[in-house]
Design an enzyme around this catalytic site. Structure first.
Site, mmCIF file in Angstrom:
data_model
loop_
_atom_site.group_PDB
_atom_site.id
_atom_site.type_symbol
_atom_site.label_atom_id
_atom_site.label_comp_id
_atom_site.label_asym_id
_atom_site.label_seq_id
_atom_site.Cartn_x
_atom_site.Cartn_y
_atom_site.Cartn_z
ATOM 1 N N ARG A 102 0.882 -1.182 0.000
ATOM 2 C CA ARG A 102 0.000 0.000 0.000
ATOM 3 C C ARG A 102 0.905 1.213 0.000
ATOM 4 O O ARG A 102 1.724 1.391 0.910
ATOM 5 C CB ARG A 102 -0.899 -0.006 1.236
ATOM 6 C CG ARG A 102 -1.595 1.316 1.464
ATOM 7 C CD ARG A 102 -2.691 1.244 2.493
ATOM 8 N NE ARG A 102 -3.859 0.569 1.977
ATOM 9 C CZ ARG A 102 -5.076 0.629 2.521
ATOM 10 N NH1 ARG A 102 -5.278 1.332 3.623
ATOM 11 N NH2 ARG A 102 -6.087 -0.015 1.989
ATOM 12 N N HIS A 129 -7.431 0.782 -6.263
ATOM 13 C CA HIS A 129 -7.598 -0.120 -5.112
ATOM 14 C C HIS A 129 -8.310 -1.387 -5.604
ATOM 15 O O HIS A 129 -9.470 -1.636 -5.272
ATOM 16 C CB HIS A 129 -8.417 0.599 -4.032
ATOM 17 C CG HIS A 129 -8.359 -0.042 -2.677
ATOM 18 N ND1 HIS A 129 -7.584 -1.143 -2.387
ATOM 19 C CD2 HIS A 129 -8.991 0.284 -1.513
ATOM 20 C CE1 HIS A 129 -7.750 -1.472 -1.117
ATOM 21 N NE2 HIS A 129 -8.599 -0.630 -0.568
ATOM 22 N N GLN A 132 -10.173 -4.028 -3.261
ATOM 23 C CA GLN A 132 -11.462 -3.585 -2.727
ATOM 24 C C GLN A 132 -12.576 -3.876 -3.736
ATOM 25 O O GLN A 132 -13.627 -4.419 -3.377
ATOM 26 C CB GLN A 132 -11.403 -2.087 -2.415
ATOM 27 C CG GLN A 132 -12.704 -1.537 -1.878
ATOM 28 C CD GLN A 132 -13.040 -2.037 -0.493
ATOM 29 O OE1 GLN A 132 -12.243 -1.926 0.426
ATOM 30 N NE2 GLN A 132 -14.232 -2.600 -0.321
ATOM 31 N N ASP A 222 -17.326 7.078 -1.236
ATOM 32 C CA ASP A 222 -16.044 6.971 -0.525
ATOM 33 C C ASP A 222 -15.755 8.346 0.083
ATOM 34 O O ASP A 222 -16.415 9.340 -0.265
ATOM 35 C CB ASP A 222 -14.953 6.547 -1.528
ATOM 36 C CG ASP A 222 -13.599 6.289 -0.866
ATOM 37 O OD1 ASP A 222 -13.542 6.172 0.378
ATOM 38 O OD2 ASP A 222 -12.588 6.213 -1.601
ATOM 39 N N CYS A 262 -16.272 1.552 0.746
ATOM 40 C CA CYS A 262 -15.078 0.751 1.054
ATOM 41 C C CYS A 262 -14.676 0.888 2.523
ATOM 42 O O CYS A 262 -14.009 0.012 3.058
ATOM 43 C CB CYS A 262 -13.926 1.173 0.148
ATOM 44 S SG CYS A 262 -13.542 2.921 0.227
ATOM 45 N N ARG A 290 -13.434 -8.818 1.965
ATOM 46 C CA ARG A 290 -12.057 -8.533 1.541
ATOM 47 C C ARG A 290 -11.188 -9.777 1.725
ATOM 48 O O ARG A 290 -10.370 -10.123 0.874
ATOM 49 C CB ARG A 290 -11.469 -7.386 2.384
ATOM 50 C CG ARG A 290 -12.117 -6.031 2.178
ATOM 51 C CD ARG A 290 -11.722 -5.422 0.862
ATOM 52 N NE ARG A 290 -10.282 -5.276 0.719
ATOM 53 C CZ ARG A 290 -9.559 -4.275 1.228
ATOM 54 N NH1 ARG A 290 -10.151 -3.311 1.893
ATOM 55 N NH2 ARG A 290 -8.262 -4.212 1.034
HETATM 56 N N1 NVA Z 1 -10.018 6.663 -1.257
HETATM 57 C C1 NVA Z 1 -9.634 6.208 0.053
HETATM 58 C C2 NVA Z 1 -9.849 4.728 0.164
HETATM 59 C C3 NVA Z 1 -9.518 4.169 1.517
HETATM 60 C C4 NVA Z 1 -9.706 2.682 1.574
HETATM 61 C C5 NVA Z 1 -8.173 6.567 0.302
HETATM 62 O O1 NVA Z 1 -7.354 6.386 -0.605
HETATM 63 O O2 NVA Z 1 -7.870 7.032 1.394
HETATM 64 N N1 CP Z 2 -11.174 -0.213 2.616
HETATM 65 C C1 CP Z 2 -9.921 -0.235 3.048
HETATM 66 O O1 CP Z 2 -8.969 -0.488 2.286
HETATM 67 O O2 CP Z 2 -9.778 -0.014 4.383
HETATM 68 P P1 CP Z 2 -8.427 0.216 5.175
HETATM 69 O O3 CP Z 2 -7.866 1.546 4.737
HETATM 70 O O4 CP Z 2 -8.824 0.202 6.624
HETATM 71 O O5 CP Z 2 -7.459 -0.884 4.860
#
Ligand code: NVA
Ligand code: CP
Length: 309
Positions: A102, A129, A132, A222, A262, A290
């Site tokens: 990540r 992502h 997800q 989101d 998500c 997930r």
């Molecule tokens: N769009 C959000 C998704 C988190 C799972 C982010 O990138 O923070």
């Molecule tokens: N949806 C998701 O990826 O959650 P986290 O940021 O908690 O991993």
């Protein structure tokens, strides 16, 4: 050649359908004492951003299926102190069988994968992502029995989730309406790519949330400011305030629509509490799923799907 999962466009429609089927099988069997298809497999988990769901679903899932996982926060490993992404990839892939990462720029993930000697999974970048959306498709399949003849409305910021939905719609062929302010539109390159993958893709971009949600089976939203966008938070909230998923907006969807997010969610910002906490909301099943979707991806990338699992 090593197979990675950096984007949904690394998969075919047939493979997405296969992964959803395998995820369903894993969900049924995960607590069977003798079901250990990942026996001996170690996953390295590199996090340069925070996580609750991604970390837990990968780590707990690996352990349940007989494997193990090692949490590598960039705060603790040398990557966070300036060791290059190339060197980190070469070294970390000598210790583990598969890696999830990540990170921020998508290019960083691509560079990591180029230098890794084991499969790499995108566990979120600023651009995409994919894990997800695979879990989301599995959830939709469970709830509606179908992922091809559905209408999904994504309302809010044109971020990594919106971009991933665009690839999913191009590959699978379902109808996708994306409503964002013009200044928060999804990534143009992703849209271009999507229509290259499928010139007949049923993807509509609009700045009108009501138009997007009309007769939708699924309403998705989101957060308005993603991780890494903290400095733009106020500006984005101003731009997005008329894109809240609320009682008025959902009245345009099908009566039996499902609400998805998500997570993490910010109640009363992108979604009203009454909607995320309503009977239409499937967010907790979505979060649980997930685990199964990602384990299916791992089994595929390390070649264990052919072993009868
Ligand atoms: N769009 C959000 C998704 C988190 C799972 C982010 O990138 O923070
Ligand atoms: N949806 C998701 O990826 O959650 P986290 O940021 O908690 O991993």
């Amino acid at each position: 050649m090593i197979r990675h999962c950096l984007s949904l466009k690394d998969l075919t429609k047939q493979e997405i359908i296969e992964l959803i089927e395998v995820a369903g099988n894993i969900k049924k069997r995960i607590n069977e004492i003798n079901y250990k298809p990942l026996d001996g497999v170690i996953l390295g988990m590199i996090f340069e951003k925070s996580s609750t769901r991604t970390r837990l679903s990968f780590e707990a899932g690996m352990k349940k299926l007989g494997g193990d996982a090692i949490f590598l926060s960039s705060r603790d490993i040398q990557l966070g102190r300036g060791e290059t992404i190339e060197d980190s990839a070469k070294v970390i892939s000598r210790y583990v069988d598969i890696i999830m990462i990540r990170t921020f720029e998508h290019q960083r993930l691509i560079k990591f994968a180029e230098h890794s000697t084991v499969p790499v999974i995108n566990a979120l970048t600023d651009l995409l992502h994919p894990c997800q959306v695979l879990a989301d498709l599995f959830t939709i399949k469970e709830k509606r029995g179908d992922i091809e003849h559905i209408k999904v409305a994504f309302v809010g910021d044109g971020n990594n989730m919106a971009n991933s939905w665009i690839y999913a719609a191009a590959l699978v062929g379902f109808e996708l309406n994306i409503a964002t302010p013009v200044d928060c539109a999804p990534n143009g390159r992703v849209v271009y790519d999507a229509f290259k993958i499928n010139p007949y893709a049923k993807i509509t971009l609009t700045d009108n949330p009501k138009e997007a949600v009309k007769d939708a089976d699924v309403i998705y939203t989101d957060v308005w400011a993603s991780m890494g966008e903290e400095a733009q938070k106020e500006k984005k909230h101003e731009l997005l305030k008329s894109y809240q998923v609320n009682k008025e907006l959902v009245s345009y969807a099908k009566d039996d629509y499902i609400f998805m997010h998500c997570l993490p969610a910010h109640r009363e910002e992108e979604v009203e509490a009454d909607i995320i906490d309503s009977k239409h909301s499937v967010v907790w099943d979505e979060a649980e799923n997930r685990t199964y979707a990602q384990l299916a991806v791992i089994m595929k990338l390390i070649g264990r799907l052919n072993d009868g699992y």
